[in-house]
Design a protein around this motif. Structure first.
Motif, mmCIF file in Angstrom:
data_model
loop_
_atom_site.group_PDB
_atom_site.id
_atom_site.type_symbol
_atom_site.label_atom_id
_atom_site.label_comp_id
_atom_site.label_asym_id
_atom_site.label_seq_id
_atom_site.Cartn_x
_atom_site.Cartn_y
_atom_site.Cartn_z
ATOM 1 N N LEU A 1 0.841 -1.193 0.000
ATOM 2 C CA LEU A 1 0.000 0.000 0.000
ATOM 3 C C LEU A 1 0.875 1.241 0.000
ATOM 4 O O LEU A 1 1.730 1.401 0.869
ATOM 5 C CB LEU A 1 -0.911 0.000 1.230
ATOM 6 N N ASN A 2 0.701 2.089 -0.997
ATOM 7 C CA ASN A 2 1.497 3.310 -1.110
ATOM 8 C C ASN A 2 0.593 4.505 -1.352
ATOM 9 O O ASN A 2 -0.407 4.408 -2.069
ATOM 10 C CB ASN A 2 2.498 3.198 -2.272
ATOM 11 N N SER A 3 0.956 5.632 -0.759
ATOM 12 C CA SER A 3 0.213 6.874 -0.991
ATOM 13 C C SER A 3 1.190 8.001 -1.300
ATOM 14 O O SER A 3 2.231 8.123 -0.654
ATOM 15 C CB SER A 3 -0.641 7.241 0.227
ATOM 16 N N THR A 4 0.849 8.785 -2.320
ATOM 17 C CA THR A 4 1.728 9.859 -2.769
ATOM 18 C C THR A 4 0.929 11.146 -2.935
ATOM 19 O O THR A 4 -0.049 11.180 -3.693
ATOM 20 C CB THR A 4 2.374 9.504 -4.123
ATOM 21 N N PRO A 5 1.305 12.226 -2.251
ATOM 22 C CA PRO A 5 0.606 13.503 -2.438
ATOM 23 C C PRO A 5 1.151 14.249 -3.650
ATOM 24 O O PRO A 5 2.326 14.104 -4.000
ATOM 25 C CB PRO A 5 0.921 14.265 -1.148
ATOM 26 N N TYR A 6 0.294 15.030 -4.292
ATOM 27 C CA TYR A 6 0.750 15.886 -5.384
ATOM 28 C C TYR A 6 -0.205 17.071 -5.525
ATOM 29 O O TYR A 6 -1.298 17.081 -4.957
ATOM 30 C CB TYR A 6 0.873 15.118 -6.697
ATOM 31 N N ILE A 7 0.226 18.065 -6.266
ATOM 32 C CA ILE A 7 -0.543 19.305 -6.449
ATOM 33 C C ILE A 7 -0.940 19.461 -7.911
ATOM 34 O O ILE A 7 -0.120 19.278 -8.812
ATOM 35 C CB ILE A 7 0.270 20.545 -6.027
ATOM 36 N N GLU A 8 -2.196 19.779 -8.159
ATOM 37 C CA GLU A 8 -2.651 20.179 -9.490
ATOM 38 C C GLU A 8 -2.860 21.686 -9.498
ATOM 39 O O GLU A 8 -3.530 22.227 -8.615
ATOM 40 C CB GLU A 8 -3.969 19.496 -9.862
ATOM 41 N N SER A 9 -2.270 22.346 -10.479
ATOM 42 C CA SER A 9 -2.472 23.784 -10.672
ATOM 43 C C SER A 9 -3.416 23.969 -11.853
ATOM 44 O O SER A 9 -3.119 23.510 -12.960
ATOM 45 C CB SER A 9 -1.144 24.485 -10.941
ATOM 46 N N ILE A 10 -4.543 24.621 -11.611
ATOM 47 C CA ILE A 10 -5.579 24.757 -12.628
ATOM 48 C C ILE A 10 -5.752 26.225 -12.999
ATOM 49 O O ILE A 10 -5.913 27.091 -12.130
ATOM 50 C CB ILE A 10 -6.917 24.176 -12.114
ATOM 51 N N VAL A 11 -5.675 26.493 -14.302
ATOM 52 C CA VAL A 11 -5.870 27.853 -14.821
ATOM 53 C C VAL A 11 -7.148 27.853 -15.650
ATOM 54 O O VAL A 11 -7.265 27.120 -16.633
ATOM 55 C CB VAL A 11 -4.674 28.298 -15.690
ATOM 56 N N VAL A 12 -8.113 28.678 -15.223
ATOM 57 C CA VAL A 12 -9.402 28.751 -15.908
ATOM 58 C C VAL A 12 -9.455 30.029 -16.734
ATOM 59 O O VAL A 12 -9.272 31.125 -16.214
ATOM 60 C CB VAL A 12 -10.570 28.731 -14.895
ATOM 61 N N GLU A 13 -9.682 29.855 -18.030
ATOM 62 C CA GLU A 13 -9.860 30.964 -18.959
ATOM 63 C C GLU A 13 -11.241 30.830 -19.602
ATOM 64 O O GLU A 13 -11.886 29.790 -19.452
ATOM 65 C CB GLU A 13 -8.766 30.925 -20.040
ATOM 66 N N PRO A 14 -11.717 31.857 -20.289
ATOM 67 C CA PRO A 14 -13.003 31.710 -20.981
ATOM 68 C C PRO A 14 -12.972 30.516 -21.940
ATOM 69 O O PRO A 14 -12.143 30.465 -22.848
ATOM 70 C CB PRO A 14 -13.151 33.031 -21.732
ATOM 71 N N ASN A 15 -13.834 29.538 -21.691
ATOM 72 C CA ASN A 15 -13.983 28.354 -22.541
ATOM 73 C C ASN A 15 -12.747 27.444 -22.583
ATOM 74 O O ASN A 15 -12.661 26.574 -23.454
ATOM 75 C CB ASN A 15 -14.364 28.751 -23.974
ATOM 76 N N ARG A 16 -11.808 27.615 -21.665
ATOM 77 C CA ARG A 16 -10.646 26.739 -21.659
ATOM 78 C C ARG A 16 -10.105 26.555 -20.242
ATOM 79 O O ARG A 16 -10.064 27.512 -19.462
ATOM 80 C CB ARG A 16 -9.543 27.267 -22.564
ATOM 81 N N ILE A 17 -9.717 25.318 -19.923
ATOM 82 C CA ILE A 17 -9.159 25.010 -18.611
ATOM 83 C C ILE A 17 -7.873 24.217 -18.822
ATOM 84 O O ILE A 17 -7.871 23.181 -19.482
ATOM 85 C CB ILE A 17 -10.141 24.195 -17.757
ATOM 86 N N MET A 18 -6.790 24.700 -18.257
ATOM 87 C CA MET A 18 -5.501 24.016 -18.345
ATOM 88 C C MET A 18 -5.121 23.473 -16.970
ATOM 89 O O MET A 18 -5.254 24.182 -15.969
ATOM 90 C CB MET A 18 -4.417 24.953 -18.869
ATOM 91 N N THR A 19 -4.650 22.231 -16.941
ATOM 92 C CA THR A 19 -4.278 21.593 -15.685
ATOM 93 C C THR A 19 -2.826 21.143 -15.747
ATOM 94 O O THR A 19 -2.411 20.478 -16.693
ATOM 95 C CB THR A 19 -5.177 20.367 -15.405
#
Length: 253
Positions: free
Chosen positions: A52-70
């Motif tokens: 059993l392994n657990s790994t934390p991580y961060i998602e950075s999300i940029v929301v623009e008109p009609n577009r989302i980048m992750t």
């Protein structure tokens, strides 16, 4: 956060529950994507071969008109473009792929259908090419239910103000491997000629309105530990081993 990770690492029994909300009208999948730019902290939990392994991580999300980048740890992971009737998702990896979501769906409707893997490789014995192998994984996701809350481990996701309900998508994937051995080598190589199709793999994705994905749950029913045969359609009492992959958002509300 460390206390959560320790608890998850020590836990051997997995439980998840949620309460379903009413309503039979259509929903707009786009409303269940992030509505503002933010950073989201996740824990990736895997149990495989008894470990059993657990790994934390961060998602950075940029929301623009009609577009989302992750981005995941500063590496671009996906780009979602929101059109009138659908959401086009480009998944960035070794081989870029795209996934299309229908926007307006009812409970039980198919939300997406795509090939997550489509690859071909040559098969060789030494330097001699003796054939090729084609691998394809097709996934279909449907809108399973609409929830007011969902709990797993010590994580609790809830519709805290009546405006942020949760949708549950049921995804079924199927892997097929077609091995084609050149006729002159069929009787002289160890490769097995022909098509092999796996049992269905069933997983669930939870998205909260305005926030996006909060949990991805993939529990495998192992029916043959020796050959690692998974059959998620089997009765629960036929599962003889535990194996799973969970991705869980650390809620901040």
């Amino acid at each position: 956060m460390k206390q959560y990770l320790i608890a998850i690492t020590l836990m051997l029994v997995v439980n998840g529950c949620g309460s379903e909300s009413g309503g039979s009208s259509s929903i707009d999948i786009a409303e269940y994507l992030p509505s503002t730019s933010l950073n989201k902290q996740y824990t990736d939990v895997i149990k495989l071969n008894g470990d059993l392994n657990s790994t934390p991580y961060i998602e950075s999300i940029v929301v623009e008109p009609n577009r989302i980048m992750t981005k995941e740890d500063a590496i671009l992971k996906s780009i979602a473009t929101i059109d009138n009737d659908e959401i086009d998702m480009i998944l960035i990896g070794d081989v870029n792929s795209s996934k299309v979501y229908k926007r307006n769906v009812f409970k039980g409707d198919e939300v997406s259908h795509y090939k997550s893997v489509n690859e071909s490789v040559e098969l060789s014995v030494g330097t001699q090419v003796v054939g090729e192998k084609h691998t394809e994984v097709v996934e279909s996701c449907t809108l399973d239910s609409i929830l007011n809350n969902y709990e797993i481990y010590f994580y609790e996701y809830k519709n805290y103000d009546g405006q942020h309900d949760i949708i549950k998508l049921k995804c079924v994937s199927n892997k097929s491997v077609n091995t084609i051995i050149d006729a002159e080598y069929i009787n002289t190589v160890a490769y097995e000629n022909g098509l092999v199709t796996s049992k269905d793999n069933i997983s669930y994705v939870y998205l909260q309105k305005g926030l996006g994905i909060i949990a991805t749950i993939d529990n495998d029913c192992l029916v043959d530990i020796t050959d690692n045969i998974i059959d998620d359609t089997a009765n629960e009492n036929k599962c003889i081993g535990e194996q799973y992959h969970h991705i869980l958002y650390y809620p901040e509300y």
